[in-house]
Design an enzyme around this catalytic site. Structure first.
Site, mmCIF file in Angstrom:
data_model
loop_
_atom_site.group_PDB
_atom_site.id
_atom_site.type_symbol
_atom_site.label_atom_id
_atom_site.label_comp_id
_atom_site.label_asym_id
_atom_site.label_seq_id
_atom_site.Cartn_x
_atom_site.Cartn_y
_atom_site.Cartn_z
ATOM 1 C CG HIS A 1 -1.986 -1.041 1.167
ATOM 2 N ND1 HIS A 1 -2.780 -1.350 2.251
ATOM 3 C CD2 HIS A 1 -2.401 -1.868 0.171
ATOM 4 C CE1 HIS A 1 -3.626 -2.306 1.932
ATOM 5 N NE2 HIS A 1 -3.405 -2.645 0.673
ATOM 6 C CG LEU B 1 -5.714 -9.553 3.595
ATOM 7 C CD1 LEU B 1 -6.931 -8.737 3.149
ATOM 8 C CD2 LEU B 1 -5.619 -10.839 2.760
ATOM 9 C CG PHE B 2 0.929 -10.101 4.513
ATOM 10 C CD1 PHE B 2 0.882 -10.396 5.871
ATOM 11 C CD2 PHE B 2 0.756 -11.135 3.612
ATOM 12 C CE1 PHE B 2 0.699 -11.702 6.315
ATOM 13 C CE2 PHE B 2 0.562 -12.437 4.038
ATOM 14 C CZ PHE B 2 0.530 -12.733 5.397
ATOM 15 C CB CYS B 3 0.319 -3.253 4.217
ATOM 16 S SG CYS B 3 0.047 -2.877 5.956
ATOM 17 C CB ALA B 4 0.207 -6.269 -0.374
#
Length: 400
Positions: free
Chosen positions: A114, A347-350
């Site tokens: 992100h 979701l790992f900032c993605a």
């Protein structure tokens, strides 16, 4: 030998103790012992940077600018480049977005963190490539269609899969079309060299807390012209060369233009110290442990690794995976509470990328199944041991 500060043992619910297995290093790396020592040595001398003539101010200013020089050399900067200290990679990329000239189109991929998706104004977003070669050809086609100047913004190593992107080839493609390229090096920097000249990059951004220097500093390094031409990222003391009685302002050129306020001296020195240490570190063991983890996951029938480019693509110490039929939050809680294993779930900032990869991973295991709503990520680095990897694999085998 480079080593980290970390708890040697943590208590389990049954009263026993076990060495903590930190497999969440990709999110926030522990502190290197040499970094902690450098900070402890500097703290008695902590004072104003670029303000004051006393012994503390002189020492602090010298340490701060020496840290900048270390980063300049470590990142392979040239005479056209500058190094600006920021808070982290997200801050660095937002700074770059602030200085991009009007009329410049930013081109990025849907596979980005992100931090490299959200700062840009009306970017051209390219689809998720299925190979490194496809990433290059897709970018080439997109730049051919653009009528004006462009900036390509791309990661060097995926924070979801750990796979390396073909930065040198992407940079050559960008430059052939007259575009610049900015590289999110947050996940590459802890695992290998980040050299602007060697990569062909125009800008790189990275975070101290990813490179074992968790003191709140990051860096944007690269070409100075856009940075010198834009208004300051923050307005205030330190960025001003002069302010007249009618409040007409003349701003500094160079890094000071975008470093208003009292700078993070401790963070800058910690980051520079970590980069010097990592340049000398032997990461052979890390590569072996990641291969062991991937092989163990591949042997589990209800667990599937997330990947972009295929199983043989080169990567850093990050492995994310889907587990069918289990609640990922519950499983990560069990790993941490009952087995002293720290992993990341989510979701790992993605989010767009991870949801897509979860669907693809589920299809490889069971096309009729619903994909889980989150993945688990295990990341290795300095301080990871074979026992940590085997403990995680044993729990996954038992619980899945």
């Amino acid at each position: 030998m480079v080593s980290v500060l970390s708890p040697t043992e943590v208590k389990l619910p049954d009263g026993s103790s076990v060495e903590f297995a930190n497999l969440d290093i990709a999110a926030t790396a522990p502190c290197l012992d040499v970094v902690a020592a450098a900070v402890a040595d500097l703290l008695p001398w902590y004072g104003s940077v670029h303000r004051g003539a006393g012994a503390l101010a002189r020492r602090s200013t010298r340490e701060y600018e020496q840290a900048r020089e270390t980063l300049y050399e470590h990142l392979g900067c040239g005479p056209q480049d500058t190094v600006v200290f920021t808070r982290n990679t997200t801050d660095a990329l937002n700074l770059l977005a602030h200085v991009v000239p009007a009329g410049t189109t930013v081109v990025t991929f849907d596979a980005e963190h992100h931090a490299n998706l959200l700062p840009w104004r009306e970017p051209v977003r390219l689809g998720v490539p299925r190979s490194a070669a496809e990433a290059v050809s897709t970018l080439d086609g997109a730049l051919r269609r653009l009528p004006g100047p462009a900036l390509v913004a791309v990661t060097a190593a995926s924070n979801v899969t750990g796979e390396l992107w073909p930065i040198a080839e992407l940079a050559e493609t960008a430059h052939r079309h007259g575009a610049r390229i900015a590289v999110d090096a947050a996940q590459l920097a802890p695992h290998g060299p980040v050299d602007i000249t060697a990569l062909g990059a125009d800008y790189v951004a990275l975070s101290g807390h990813k490179v074992y220097a968790p003191f709140g500093a990051g860096v944007l390094a690269g070409r100075a012209d856009w940075l010198d031409a834009a208004p300051p990222y923050l307005s205030g003391g330190g960025a001003t060369a002069a302010v007249s009685s009618d409040f007409t302002v003349r701003w500094h050129d160079g890094p000071a233009r975008h470093e208003a306020g009292t700078p993070n001296l401790i963070g800058a020195v910690a980051l520079a110290t970590a980069c010097r240490a990592l340049a000398e570190a032997d990461l052979t063991e890390e590569h072996r442990l990641v291969a062991r983890l991937r092989a163990g996951i591949a042997a589990l029938p209800r667990v599937e690794e997330l990947r972009l480019f295929g199983p043989e693509a080169p990567r850093v110490g990050i492995v994310s995976f889907a587990v069918l039929g289990r609640d990922h939050d519950q499983l990560s809680t069990i790993l941490g509470r009952d087995h002293a294993i720290g992993v990341r779930t989510g979701l790992f900032c993605a989010h767009p990328l991870t949801r897509r990869l979860l669907r693809e991973a589920t299809d490889r295991l069971d096309p009729a199944a619903e994909p889980p709503g989150a993945a688990i990520r295990a990341s290795a680095g300095i301080g990871t041991t074979e026992e940590h990897i085997d403990r995680l694999l044993a729990v996954l085998a038992d619980r899945t």
